[in-house]
Design an enzyme around this catalytic site. Structure first.
Site, PDB file in Angstrom:
ATOM      1  N   ASP A  61      -7.531 -13.055  10.914  1.00  0.00           N
ATOM      2  CA  ASP A  61      -6.170 -12.508  10.954  1.00  0.00           C
ATOM      3  C   ASP A  61      -5.944 -12.052   9.526  1.00  0.00           C
ATOM      4  O   ASP A  61      -5.733 -12.877   8.628  1.00  0.00           O
ATOM      5  CB  ASP A  61      -5.162 -13.594  11.349  1.00  0.00           C
ATOM      6  CG  ASP A  61      -3.746 -13.033  11.419  1.00  0.00           C
ATOM      7  OD1 ASP A  61      -3.372 -12.261  10.515  1.00  0.00           O
ATOM      8  OD2 ASP A  61      -3.021 -13.362  12.361  1.00  0.00           O
ATOM      9  N   HIS A  62      -6.011 -10.750   9.297  1.00  0.00           N
ATOM     10  CA  HIS A  62      -6.098 -10.314   7.898  1.00  0.00           C
ATOM     11  C   HIS A  62      -4.826 -10.613   7.109  1.00  0.00           C
ATOM     12  O   HIS A  62      -4.854 -10.650   5.885  1.00  0.00           O
ATOM     13  CB  HIS A  62      -6.521  -8.845   7.793  1.00  0.00           C
ATOM     14  CG  HIS A  62      -5.448  -7.846   8.077  1.00  0.00           C
ATOM     15  ND1 HIS A  62      -5.136  -7.434   9.342  1.00  0.00           N
ATOM     16  CD2 HIS A  62      -4.606  -7.170   7.245  1.00  0.00           C
ATOM     17  CE1 HIS A  62      -4.152  -6.549   9.284  1.00  0.00           C
ATOM     18  NE2 HIS A  62      -3.804  -6.369   8.019  1.00  0.00           N
ATOM     19  N   HIS A  96      -0.261 -11.846  13.522  1.00  0.00           N
ATOM     20  CA  HIS A  96       0.257 -11.809  12.150  1.00  0.00           C
ATOM     21  C   HIS A  96       1.658 -12.412  12.007  1.00  0.00           C
ATOM     22  O   HIS A  96       1.924 -13.209  11.102  1.00  0.00           O
ATOM     23  CB  HIS A  96       0.299 -10.374  11.631  1.00  0.00           C
ATOM     24  CG  HIS A  96      -0.974  -9.604  11.828  1.00  0.00           C
ATOM     25  ND1 HIS A  96      -2.215 -10.157  11.626  1.00  0.00           N
ATOM     26  CD2 HIS A  96      -1.196  -8.319  12.203  1.00  0.00           C
ATOM     27  CE1 HIS A  96      -3.143  -9.227  11.869  1.00  0.00           C
ATOM     28  NE2 HIS A  96      -2.551  -8.121  12.219  1.00  0.00           N
TER      29      HIS A  96
HETATM   30  N1  LIG Z   1      -8.699  -0.232  12.593  1.00  0.00           N
HETATM   31  C1  LIG Z   1      -7.832  -1.121  12.133  1.00  0.00           C
HETATM   32  O1  LIG Z   1      -6.984  -0.854  11.265  1.00  0.00           O
HETATM   33  C2  LIG Z   1      -7.861  -2.513  12.645  1.00  0.00           C
HETATM   34  C3  LIG Z   1      -8.727  -2.888  13.652  1.00  0.00           C
HETATM   35  N2  LIG Z   1      -8.749  -4.184  14.080  1.00  0.00           N
HETATM   36  C4  LIG Z   1      -9.672  -4.589  15.126  1.00  0.00           C
HETATM   37  O2  LIG Z   1     -10.999  -4.246  14.756  1.00  0.00           O
HETATM   38  C5  LIG Z   1     -11.750  -3.936  15.900  1.00  0.00           C
HETATM   39  C6  LIG Z   1     -12.372  -2.557  15.710  1.00  0.00           C
HETATM   40  O3  LIG Z   1     -11.345  -1.606  15.583  1.00  0.00           O
HETATM   41  P1  LIG Z   1     -11.619  -0.120  15.090  1.00  0.00           P
HETATM   42  O4  LIG Z   1     -12.641  -0.073  14.021  1.00  0.00           O
HETATM   43  O5  LIG Z   1     -10.287   0.466  14.831  1.00  0.00           O
HETATM   44  O6  LIG Z   1     -12.226   0.568  16.411  1.00  0.00           O
HETATM   45  P2  LIG Z   1     -12.990   1.957  16.535  1.00  0.00           P
HETATM   46  O7  LIG Z   1     -12.694   2.467  17.893  1.00  0.00           O
HETATM   47  O8  LIG Z   1     -12.759   2.846  15.376  1.00  0.00           O
HETATM   48  O9  LIG Z   1     -14.527   1.532  16.465  1.00  0.00           O
HETATM   49  C7  LIG Z   1     -15.192   0.967  17.559  1.00  0.00           C
HETATM   50  C8  LIG Z   1     -16.630   0.707  17.185  1.00  0.00           C
HETATM   51  O10 LIG Z   1     -17.266   0.126  18.310  1.00  0.00           O
HETATM   52  C9  LIG Z   1     -18.529   0.793  18.501  1.00  0.00           C
HETATM   53  N3  LIG Z   1     -18.870   0.726  19.915  1.00  0.00           N
HETATM   54  C10 LIG Z   1     -18.095   1.030  20.980  1.00  0.00           C
HETATM   55  N4  LIG Z   1     -18.760   0.800  22.119  1.00  0.00           N
HETATM   56  C11 LIG Z   1     -19.988   0.337  21.765  1.00  0.00           C
HETATM   57  C12 LIG Z   1     -21.124  -0.105  22.491  1.00  0.00           C
HETATM   58  N5  LIG Z   1     -21.148  -0.115  23.824  1.00  0.00           N
HETATM   59  N6  LIG Z   1     -22.182  -0.525  21.800  1.00  0.00           N
HETATM   60  C13 LIG Z   1     -22.185  -0.515  20.459  1.00  0.00           C
HETATM   61  N7  LIG Z   1     -21.155  -0.132  19.715  1.00  0.00           N
HETATM   62  C14 LIG Z   1     -20.058   0.303  20.360  1.00  0.00           C
HETATM   63  C15 LIG Z   1     -18.271   2.198  18.019  1.00  0.00           C
HETATM   64  O11 LIG Z   1     -19.479   2.772  17.639  1.00  0.00           O
HETATM   65  P3  LIG Z   1     -20.135   4.011  18.400  1.00  0.00           P
HETATM   66  O12 LIG Z   1     -19.031   4.940  18.722  1.00  0.00           O
HETATM   67  O13 LIG Z   1     -21.104   4.549  17.379  1.00  0.00           O
HETATM   68  O14 LIG Z   1     -20.785   3.410  19.562  1.00  0.00           O
HETATM   69  C16 LIG Z   1     -17.403   1.943  16.797  1.00  0.00           C
HETATM   70  O15 LIG Z   1     -18.213   1.646  15.698  1.00  0.00           O
HETATM   71  C17 LIG Z   1     -10.789  -4.042  17.082  1.00  0.00           C
HETATM   72  O16 LIG Z   1     -10.881  -5.340  17.616  1.00  0.00           O
HETATM   73  C18 LIG Z   1      -9.428  -3.873  16.436  1.00  0.00           C
HETATM   74  O17 LIG Z   1      -8.407  -4.498  17.179  1.00  0.00           O
HETATM   75  C19 LIG Z   1      -7.954  -5.142  13.518  1.00  0.00           C
HETATM   76  C20 LIG Z   1      -7.072  -4.830  12.513  1.00  0.00           C
HETATM   77  C21 LIG Z   1      -6.918  -3.486  12.030  1.00  0.00           C
HETATM   78  O1  LIG Z   2      -3.727  -5.719  12.634  1.00  0.00           O
HETATM   79  C1  LIG Z   2      -3.100  -4.706  12.451  1.00  0.00           C
HETATM   80  O2  LIG Z   2      -2.476  -4.545  11.279  1.00  0.00           O
HETATM   81  C2  LIG Z   2      -2.110  -3.256  10.824  1.00  0.00           C
HETATM   82  C3  LIG Z   2      -1.090  -3.479   9.725  1.00  0.00           C
HETATM   83  O3  LIG Z   2      -1.720  -4.143   8.684  1.00  0.00           O
HETATM   84  P1  LIG Z   2      -1.152  -4.067   7.212  1.00  0.00           P
HETATM   85  O4  LIG Z   2      -2.059  -4.926   6.426  1.00  0.00           O
HETATM   86  O5  LIG Z   2      -1.194  -2.620   6.813  1.00  0.00           O
HETATM   87  O6  LIG Z   2       0.249  -4.543   7.279  1.00  0.00           O
HETATM   88  C4  LIG Z   2      -1.538  -2.407  11.922  1.00  0.00           C
HETATM   89  O7  LIG Z   2      -1.365  -1.083  11.456  1.00  0.00           O
HETATM   90  C5  LIG Z   2      -2.481  -2.391  13.084  1.00  0.00           C
HETATM   91  O8  LIG Z   2      -1.894  -1.673  14.164  1.00  0.00           O
HETATM   92  C6  LIG Z   2      -2.821  -3.790  13.536  1.00  0.00           C
HETATM   93  O9  LIG Z   2      -3.873  -3.725  14.478  1.00  0.00           O
END
Ligand SMILES: NC(=O)C1=CN([C@@H]2O[C@H](COP(=O)(O)OP(=O)(O)OC[C@H]3O[C@@H](n4cnc5c(N)ncnc54)[C@H](OP(=O)(O)O)[C@@H]3O)[C@@H](O)[C@H]2O)C=CC1
Ligand SMILES: O=C1O[C@H](COP(=O)(O)O)[C@@H](O)[C@H](O)[C@H]1O
Length: 490
Positions: free
Chosen positions: A180-181, A243
């Protein structure tokens, strides 16, 4: 830190081509190396379905660092520790080559066989990956193995329980780092210290002296390119279940008997257990929701992507949380969080009760309660609002503030949350990761909200992009005789 003490590991990132890896994980690992927290004994293996080579991966890592680099020579050395292995996580055979690569890197980088599997992917894949790590033997490393799991952990309590069961069949609780960042943010970590290292606050930290607590996490951004994820999630799952409730727990918990992971987590669990559980038909008394429409800062949520055109997903939540225990009986903890609000700000306002008799205000209706404001982002610090005498004749009062700003040099904040948490995972400190019991209690609290809101039709959009949310959020406090304190940058 001496070289021997630096943690060693191979970090395997599932989802290394995604947004989180690019925006948070690579830059954090870079800073850890730059700051000498990790040395030469590490490697990062990125995976995803994309057929990237090591070179393409390294270019992407470089790009993710933007201008925050010290020198290009350093950068090449840094990215030489990064390797890419294309893999579909639901395809068991794709894990075979990964084991061979890890073996080779462990020999070359002398990482002691320590492995971190970081699941930066949609939660639907968490169980599948855990099972495949077991089946392929990847989890049985020569050193320690740790699993970092991104949020959301499940979709509601039953699905979280099922997921936990699936993961616990493979990993022990001590190996599971549920991230939980917010728990890595400097000022969120500071809540405990501000409370328990200051007699002047701790003695007043209860229902006799505090009238209410307000926690805001507002974002100026919309859903950007995460609408597919977000529309299935909404603000309750995305922010409140994790959060926001974690901040409530830190603000309300009893002092732990010591600073061990177990004691701190156990105090947080006690708070989460004491949250007043709502019935589905009682949710409206405590929680309100919103979705942004067109406004000063952008177009409405429903216009952001074709599949959102009739969405009833909430992009804003405000709620009143009651903690039914001895310390907090009767004190509302108000929370609000939303996208496309007026500004990006994370702030906690602790409002103290009025003095019994007001001798100094000219207007007897006037009130300037003392406030302790914990500024989490963008500024980091604390501000205490007090009352003092206006200079000159008479005893008129004016509110004054004592402010402490924690920002680093040139306004750059202290280490990024992910940087601290990746390091904590490498050294095996689980304190700022959530235990299953915290996750379960949090789902149990939000489930009635989700049930109600999934079953009825909201009147959306109900707040303008660039505002502080719908009027209902103001009314929530007004009916208790309070109002949201304005979000000013202290
Ligand atoms: N982005 C953010 O700001 C935040 C994200 N999170 C959490 O982090 C996690 C990732 O989020 P996010 O990076 O935004 O998601 P994205 O959709 O940007 O990335 C998803 C990733 O999963 C990979 N992927 C999808 N399907 C497959 C598969 N079948 N096999 C292998 N790889 C796969 C994709 O790679 P490819 O397309 O190459 O297969 C890609 O690297 C989630 O749980 C999200 O809730 C939490 C806090 C903040
Ligand atoms: O986990 C999440 O947090 C961000 C907000 O993070 P912050 O550190 O910028 O406050 C939020 O944008 C995102 O939707 C959520 O998945």
């Amino acid at each position: 830190m001496s070289k021997q003490q630096r943690p060693k590991a191979v970090i395997v990132i599932f989802g290394a081509t995604g947004d989180l890896a690019k925006r948070k994980l690579f830059p954090s690992i870079y800073r850890l190396v730059q700051n000498g927290k990790i040395g030469e004994d590490f490697a990062v293996v990125g995976t995803g379905r994309r057929q990237w080579t090591n070179d393409v991966f390294r270019e992407n890592v470089k790009k993710s660092l933007g201008s925050n680099i010290s020198s290009h020579a350093d950068l090449d050395t840094f990215t030489s520790h990064f390797f890419y292995h294309p893999l579909d996580v639901s395809e068991p055979s794709s894990y075979l080559g990964l084991e061979a690569l890890l073996h080779e890197l462990e020999g070359y980088y002398k990482t002691g066989g320590n492995r971190i599997f970081y699941l930066a992917m949609a939660p639907d894949f968490f169980g599948i990956i855990a099972n495949n790590l077991k089946a392929s033997g990847l989890k049985d490393a020569a050193g320690w193995t740790r699993l970092v799991i991104e949020k959301p952990f499940g979709n509601d309590l039953p699905s979280a329980k099922a997921l936990n069961k699936e993961i616990r069949a493979v990993f022990d609780e001590e190996q599971i780092y549920r991230i939980d960042h917010y728990l890595g943010k400097e000022m969120v970590q500071n809540i405990e210290v501000i409370r328990f290292a200051n007699g002047i606050f701790e003695h007043l930290w209860n229902n006799r002296f505090i009238s209410n607590v307000q926690i805001t996490s507002s974002e100026s951004l919309g859903v950007e390119d995460r609408s597919r994820y977000y529309d299935n999630s909404g603000a309750v799952r995305d922010m409140v279940q994790n959060h926001m409730l974690q901040m409530v727990a830190l603000l309300a918990m009893e002092p732990p008997i010591n600073l061990t992971t177990e004691e701190i987590r156990s105090e947080k669990v006690k708070v989460l257990r004491a949250l007043r559980q709502m019935e589905v038909n009682g949710v409206d008394d405590y929680f309100v929701r919103g979705q942004y429409g067109d406004g000063e800062t952008g177009i409405g949520y429903r216009k952001e992507a074709p599949q959102l055109s009739a969405s009833k997903t909430e992009t804003f939540v405000a709620g009143k949380i009651m903690i039914d225990n001895y310390r907090w009986a009767g004190v509302p903890f108000y929370i609000r969080t939303g996208k496309r609000m007026a500004k990006k700000s994370i702030k906690i306002v602790v409002e103290f009760k009025d003095i019994p008799m007001n001798l100094y205000y000219k207007n007897k209706q006037e009130k300037h309660p003392n406030l302790l404001v914990i500024n989490i982002q963008p500024n980091e610090g604390i501000t205490l609002y007090l009352n003092a005498k206006k200079a000159g004749a008479g005893t008129d009062v004016k509110p004054i503030k004592l402010a402490y700003n924690n920002n680093g040099i040139n306004g750059i904040n202290t280490p990024e949350a992910y940087e601290k948490l990746i390091y904590d995972c490498m050294i095996g400190d689980m304190t700022n990761f959530t235990h299953w019991n915290e996750v379960a209690q949090s789902w149990s609290f939000v489930d009635p909200i989700l049930k109600l809101w999934e079953s009825d039709q909201p009147d959306f959009p109900n707040y303008a992009a660039g505002s502080m949310g719908p009027l209902e959020a103001d009314k929530l406090l007004e009916k208790d005789g309070f109002h949201w304190w304005p979000i000013v940058e202290d």
